[in-house]
Motif scaffolding. Structure first.
Motif, short mmCIF file in Angstrom:
data_model
loop_
_atom_site.label_atom_id
_atom_site.label_comp_id
_atom_site.label_asym_id
_atom_site.label_seq_id
_atom_site.Cartn_x
_atom_site.Cartn_y
_atom_site.Cartn_z
N THR A 166 -4.22 -6.89 -4.07
CA THR A 166 -5.16 -5.55 -3.71
C THR A 166 -5.97 -5.86 -2.56
O THR A 166 -6.05 -5.08 -1.60
CB THR A 166 -5.64 -5.07 -4.81
N GLU A 167 -6.75 -7.05 -2.60
CA GLU A 167 -7.60 -7.42 -1.33
C GLU A 167 -6.86 -7.57 -0.16
O GLU A 167 -7.44 -7.16 0.87
CB GLU A 167 -8.42 -8.81 -2.02
N LYS A 168 -5.73 -8.18 -0.38
CA LYS A 168 -5.17 -8.53 0.98
C LYS A 168 -4.52 -7.12 1.44
O LYS A 168 -4.42 -6.92 2.59
CB LYS A 168 -3.67 -9.08 0.59
N ILE A 169 -4.32 -6.14 0.58
CA ILE A 169 -3.80 -4.56 0.97
C ILE A 169 -5.00 -3.92 1.87
O ILE A 169 -4.85 -3.45 2.88
CB ILE A 169 -3.21 -3.87 0.03
N LYS A 170 -6.13 -4.33 1.18
CA LYS A 170 -7.21 -3.22 1.74
C LYS A 170 -7.58 -3.86 3.10
O LYS A 170 -8.26 -3.18 3.90
CB LYS A 170 -8.55 -3.48 0.68
N ARG A 171 -7.45 -5.12 3.21
CA ARG A 171 -7.89 -5.83 4.50
C ARG A 171 -6.65 -5.52 5.57
O ARG A 171 -6.69 -6.41 6.64
CB ARG A 171 -8.13 -7.41 4.51
N GLU A 176 3.73 -4.50 4.12
CA GLU A 176 5.31 -4.22 3.86
C GLU A 176 5.75 -4.75 2.34
O GLU A 176 5.48 -5.98 2.09
CB GLU A 176 6.07 -5.29 5.02
N PRO A 177 6.36 -4.07 1.85
CA PRO A 177 6.79 -4.47 0.34
C PRO A 177 7.39 -5.70 0.22
O PRO A 177 7.42 -6.36 -0.59
CB PRO A 177 7.52 -3.01 0.01
N GLU A 178 8.42 -5.91 1.28
CA GLU A 178 9.26 -7.05 1.25
C GLU A 178 8.63 -8.26 1.40
O GLU A 178 8.95 -9.28 1.05
CB GLU A 178 10.46 -7.00 2.36
#
Length: 406
Positions: A166-171, A176-178
């Motif tokens: 989640t932290e990677k997604i916020k930053r 990409e889902p893959e």
């Protein structure tokens, strides 16, 4: 070879059929001789060659002896043979240089093959989640949480992984889902790589390793495989049969000692395990052993009195050598899943486990338990077992393990 090299230099000039008196016996069968009059014909040919104007001869040209059979093999074949031998030597040298990396690659293929059940239970389900997805949304993360928990990573480890993702997604480092699968593999590898000092068996003489675990996890077999590996490294190894209660446990360890060609300290069945440990320490010191492996009786982690007996063995070793045992390794059966985590937790609280050995990883889909134990207890995995042969017990590599299950 010198004669062959000379012939190689002069292969373009005419020469008399070479004859030598050093032909191998298999090429000139005993009892046979050249046909009558052959030596006279050879001399006549030589006289005719002298009267003609032959090319300038090499001063080192070998004269043809009389009465010997003609050379059967053409010199061009000899030259080819020499070239082939040189090529084979070059190939052998190259194979020796690549021997170690090839062995590592071969073991990784075997590890990945043996852990296919864990990989199918884990990775295949993650791949199905991201198939056709264009973004990483909350529904995808909820489904991923279910996959991780049911893959024996446990609630705590699952929450840790999801928090990092989640932290990677916020930053905006992960969109990409893959790429979700690769990110999970990196996070799992970091969890498995528990900070710990490297294993140095030469730090103490003898280096004492106490091996513990419940019944049926493959503890005695693992000790035998460890003895075989340490012996193969050139170390002097001794075993101590402190499992004096289980039927045929001592005899089983003695068989492993004979197989690995290492001595085994034993007493009769029913003896005090602490007394066996005491005698083994004396013997290891007097014989200048490098490693002493103690096989302790299988203890159910829920039985307080049996765990107290294990602590008594621990105290006995410390009286003989201040820092002994230098390592306490807990053998866990990976097929037990979350039960292995509870075993590791109680053994650590009782005697202070310093390392883990996971066995039977080849027959289970619950290999994710290794990640849960490393995350919660911060105990390094020292070895893993992926089969029955001696070579199937290998030092643990977090990167290889993460790649094998992903």
């Amino acid at each position: 070879m010198k004669w062959f090299k000379q012939k190689k230099k002069n292969k373009n000039k005419p020469s008399i059929p070479a004859e030598t008196g050093t032909q191998p016996s298999e090429e000139v069968p005993p009892g046979e001789s050249p046909p009558a009059g052959q030596s006279m014909e050879v001399r006549e040919d030589m006289n005719m060659a002298k009267n003609a104007d032959p090319p300038e001869e090499d001063p080192q040209e070998t004269k043809t002896p009389q009465g010997e059979p003609p050379e059967e093999e053409p010199e061009e074949e000899i030259i080819i043979l020499d070239d082939l031998l040189e090529e084979e030597e070059d190939q052998d040298g190259a194979s020796q240089k690549d021997e170690e990396p090839e062995e590592k690659r071969r073991f990784f293929r075997r590890l990945r093959e043996r852990m296919h059940k864990t990989r199918e239970n884990f990775t295949s389900r993650v791949d199905r989640l991201v198939l056709g997805k264009k973004t990483i949304d909350m529904d995808l993360l909820d489904d991923l949480e279910e996959v991780l928990i049911t893959s024996d990573l446990g609630v705590r480890t699952t929450q840790t992984l999801l928090q990092r993702v989640t932290e990677k997604i916020k930053r905006k480092e992960l969109k990409e889902p893959e790429k979700l699968r690769e990110q999970l593999r990196q996070e799992i590898q970091s969890i498995l790589d528990v900070p710990s000092p490297p294993l140095d068996l030469s730090a103490q003489h003898p280096f004492v390793i106490m091996v513990v675990g419940v019944n049926g996890v493959g503890k005695t077999t693992t000790i035998g495989k460890l003895a075989h590996q340490f012996k193969g490294e050139g170390r002097k190894v001794m075993l101590a049969a402190c499992d004096t209660f289980r039927a045929a446990a001592v005899e089983q360890l003695v068989l492993w000692g004979e197989r690995a060609h290492v001595p085994v300290i034993r007493q009769k069945s029913g003896s005090d395990p602490s007394a066996v440990a005491f005698d083994a320490m004396d013997a290891a010191v007097s014989r200048h052993m490098d490693v002493l492996l103690l096989d302790t009786a299988g203890r159910m982690h829920t039985k307080v009195n049996l765990m107290e007996e294990l602590k008594k063995v621990h105290r006995t070793l410390q009286r003989k050598m201040e820092w002994a045992p230098h390592e306490i390794w807990l053998v866990l059966d990976a097929t037990t899943g979350q039960n292995a985590l509870s075993q590791a937790r109680l053994f650590k609280e009782t005697i202070g486990v310093t390392g883990l050995i996971l066995t039977k990883l080849d027959g289970t889909a619950k290999g994710g338990i290794a990640v849960a134990i490393c995350d919660e207890l911060q105990i390094p995995v020292r070895y893993i077992g992926i089969g029955e042969s001696l070579e199937d017990l290998r030092p643990f590599d977090p990167q290889e393990f993460a790649r094998a299950i992903f």
